[in-house]
Design an enzyme around this catalytic site. Structure first.
Site, PDB file in Angstrom:
ATOM      1  N   ASP A 229       0.722  -1.115   0.060  1.00 14.10           N
ATOM      2  CA  ASP A 229      -0.025   0.092   0.111  1.00 14.10           C
ATOM      3  C   ASP A 229       0.904   1.273   0.127  1.00 14.10           C
ATOM      4  OD1 ASP A 229      -2.242   1.832   0.651  1.00 14.10           O
ATOM      5  OD2 ASP A 229      -3.052   0.064   0.883  1.00 14.10           O
ATOM      6  N   HIS A 262      -3.160   6.128   3.819  1.00  8.33           N
ATOM      7  CA  HIS A 262      -4.145   5.041   3.500  1.00  8.33           C
ATOM      8  C   HIS A 262      -3.419   3.530   4.023  1.00  8.33           C
ATOM      9  CE1 HIS A 262      -5.662   1.998   0.381  1.00  8.33           C
ATOM     10  NE2 HIS A 262      -6.808   3.046   0.338  1.00  8.33           N
ATOM     11  N   SER A 439     -11.389   0.235  -0.619  1.00  5.64           N
ATOM     12  CA  SER A 439      -9.793   0.029  -0.051  1.00  5.64           C
ATOM     13  C   SER A 439     -10.010  -0.282   1.512  1.00  5.64           C
ATOM     14  CB  SER A 439      -9.325   1.282  -0.140  1.00  5.64           C
ATOM     15  OG  SER A 439      -8.412   1.476  -1.415  1.00  5.64           O
TER      16      SER A 439
END
Length: 499
Positions: A229, A262, A439
Site C-alpha cells: 500500500d 491509506h 480499499s
C-alpha cells in the site's frame, strides 16, 4: 518518451533451475536490448538468485515492440495503479501537489469555507475539496484551511459548485455539503465538524457485522498477513507491525513512511492493538503483519514495484494472505503473473474491487484474486457526513439495514462484500480517522479471514502450494452470508465468522 516494465515470469515454476533460466533470460535481455535502447534504466539487484528482477526503462515504443522478447519475459508499458475514490477525502490525506491553491484570477468567483469544531473553534490543516460544473463534466479544486480555519478557492463563475467535501486528518468525520454558488463573487460556507465516536470496548459496527463481540488480542495468531500500500506511519497501536520499507522504481528504502495515511489505515483495520479504552482493535490483532510501501511521491504505484513487494511477501515472508487496496482499469501481465505465483505458493491475495461504480478494476478482476466490494449500514452514517453520501438510491444495492456502497464497482469478478463505509482506523501520528471505499472493505475481509484461518487446524497443516490458497478461498465462501442481492454486487455475500 514512454516507460516500460520488464521482468521474468515466476508463475508455473517449481524448481530453482527454472527460476535461474528465467533470470538468465532477463539478464540477457538487459544486456542486448534494454541497455541499447533505453535512455534511462531503473533497476535493482535482487537479494537472492531466484527473486524477481524488475527493470523500468524509457524507450521508443516502436523499437520496444519490434523486439522478439524471450518467452520467459514480460515487457509491457508502465501501468499506474492508484488509491481510487470519488472523493480524495474518502481514502486518506491529499498529497501536496493535489492541494495547490488556485491563483486569484480576474472575473473568477471566490468560495470561502470556514471550518470549525464542535465548540465553534477554527480547525487548521483540514483538506477542502470543491467540485464545480456538472455531474458529467466537473472540475476539482482543493486546498487546506489556515490557522483561522479558512480555505479560499477561486473558480470559473460559469461552473456552479456541486459539492464540497471537508476532510480532517483525524478526530472528526469527513463531511459533505451540497451547495450551489449564487451570483455573489464572495460566497461563504461554514462547516461544523462532528467528532468521531470512541470505540465500544475496542469495537466498531464493522466488528459486529463480521460476527465479533469482544476484542481478543490473540485472534489471528499463527497467520501471516502482508499489506502492499502507501506505507506505514507511526502509531502506538501498530508498534508490532513489521515495516518492510518501500519499493520505489526498484530501489528498496528501509523506511518509506506513509505520506497518504491509506496504508496505515489498512494495517490498523487488520491488526491494530488498542493502547487506550477508546481505541479500535483490528479484526486479527494476533496475526503477524508485514507492510510494504509502493506508492511514490506522485500518488501512483506501478506494476513492477507491486510485483517485487508481492515476491518478498510470498516467498521470503511466507504470508498466508496479502491485501491489495489499489486499482487500475488496465490489466497488467506482470501483476497477473505475480498473483498466479502467489496462489501457486499458497498465498491468497485480497483486492479492492474499485470505487468508480463501474466494472471491477484490476487486479481485483483477475481470476486469482479475491475481489471485495464495500458494505455500509444505514444506522452508522451520520447525516451530513461523507459516509451518509454512500447510501445508494438504487434499491438493488440495499438489504436494509446494510447496503452496498454506491461507489462500489460491480460485476462477475466480485467474490465477497466487506464493511467499507465510515471505517475508523489508525492514521500516521497516532490519530484515528474514518475512511470509506473498497480499499477499506478489503482489509476487513483480510482480517476476518485471517481470524477464521487461525482457528482452522486443517489450514495450518497444509503445505505452501495451491492446496493452501484453495482451502483459504473455500473457507471464505463457506462463511459468506447471502444478503439476497445480485451476485454482481455482493459476490457470495458478506463474510462473517458464522455462516
Amino acid at each position: 518518451m514512454p516507460h516500460f516494465i520488464l521482468t521474468h515470469r515466476r508463475a508455473g515454476k517449481r524448481e530453482d533451475h527454472q527460476h535461474h533460466a528465467a533470470r538468465a533470460a532477463m539478464s540477457d535481455a538487459m544486456d542486448k536490448h534494454v541497455d541499447r535502447l533505453a535512455s534511462e534504466v531503473r533497476t535493482h539487484e535482487p537479494h537472492h538468485d531466484t527473486a524477481r528482477h524488475v527493470a523500468r526503462f524509457e524507450a521508443d515504443h516502436d523499437e520496444v515492440r519490434a523486439i522478439d522478447w524471450h518467452p520467459e519475459l514480460i515487457c509491457e508499458p508502465l501501468v499506474p495503479h492508484f488509491i481510487r475514490s470519488r472523493h480524495a477525502s474518502d481514502t486518506g490525506r491529499a498529497l501536496p501537489h493535489e492541494l495547490a491553491i488556485p491563483l486569484r484570477r480576474e472575473g473568477a468567483d471566490r468560495l470561502v469555507v470556514h471550518v470549525v469544531d464542535e465548540a465553534g473553534l477554527p480547525v487548521a490543516d483540514v483538506d477542502v475539496f470543491a467540485y464545480f460544473g456538472t455531474a458529467s463534466k466537473r472540475v476539482q479544486a482543493a486546498t487546506r484551511t489556515d490557522v483561522d480555519g479558512i480555505a479560499t478557492l477561486d473558480h470559473d463563475p460559469e461552473r456552479p459548485l456541486l459539492e464540497l467535501a471537508v476532510a480532517p486528518a483525524s478526530r472528526w468525520w469527513p463531511q459533505v455539503v451540497d451547495h450551489r454558488v449564487g451570483e455573489s463573487l464572495e460566497t461563504r460556507i461554514e462547516v461544523r465538524l462532528e467528532p468521531l465516536p470512541p470505540s465500544v470496548r475496542g469495537l466498531g459496527w464493522w466488528h459486529r457485522e463480521v460476527g465479533l463481540d469482544a476484542v481478543d488480542l490473540q485472534r489471528g495468531k499463527g497467520i501471516a498477513v502482508g499489506v502492499v500500500d502507501s506505507g506505514l506511519g507511526h502509531h502506538p497501536a501498530l508498534a508490532h507491525v513489521n515495516n518492510l520499507g518501500a519499493f520505489l522504481d526498484g530501489a528498496h528504502l528501509v523506511d518509506g513512511g506513509d505520506d497518504r495515511g491509506h496504508g496505515t489505515h489498512v494495517a490498523g483495520a487488520i491488526g491494530a492493538r488498542p493502547t487506550t479504552d477508546s481505541d479500535y482493535a483490528g479484526l486479527a490483532p494476533g496475526a503477524r503483519l508485514d507492510a510494504f510501501r509502493v506508492f511514490g511521491p506522485d500518488g501512483s504505484a506501478h506494476q513492477g514495484d507491486i510485483a517485487r513487494a508481492l515476491d518478498v511477501l510470498v516467498h521470503d515472508r511466507g504470508c498466508h494472505l496479502v491485501n491489495l487496496s489499489l486499482g487500475t482499469v488496465t490489466r497488467s501481465e506482470v501483476v497477473a503473473d505475480a498473483l498466479l505465483d502467489a496462489v501457486e505458493t499458497g498465498t491468497l491475495v485480497i483486492c479492492a474491487a474499485g470505487n468508480t461504480a463501474g466494472p471491477v478494476e484490476f487486479p481485483a478482476a483477475l481470476e486469482e484474486a479475491v475481489a471485495v466490494t464495500a458494505l455500509g449500514r444505514l444506522d452508522q452514517a451520520p447525516v451530513g457526513t461523507l459516509s451518509a453520501h454512500r447510501i445508494p438510491e438504487d434499491t438493488r444495492l440495499r438489504a436494509d439495514p446494510v447496503f452496498i456502497a454506491n461507489f462500489s464497482c460491480r460485476g462477475e469478478p466480485v467474490d465477497v462484500a466487506g464493511p467499507g463505509v465510515g471505517i475508523i482506523s489508525t492514521v500516521p501520528g497516532g490519530g484515528w480517522a474514518a475512511y470509506g471505499g473498497t480499499s477499506m472493505a478489503a482489509p476487513q475481509v483480510t482480517g476476518a479471514l485471517a481470524a477464521l484461518l487461525a482457528d482452522d487446524p486443517d489450514y495450518l497443516a497444509l503445505p505452501a502450494n495451491e492446496t493452501r490458497s484453495s482451502h483459504a478461498r473455500a473457507v471464505l465462501r463457506q462463511h459468506s452470508r447471502d444478503l439476497g442481492l445480485d451476485r454482481i454486487y455482493q459476490g457470495y455475500g458478506h463474510l462473517r465468522r458464522s455462516p
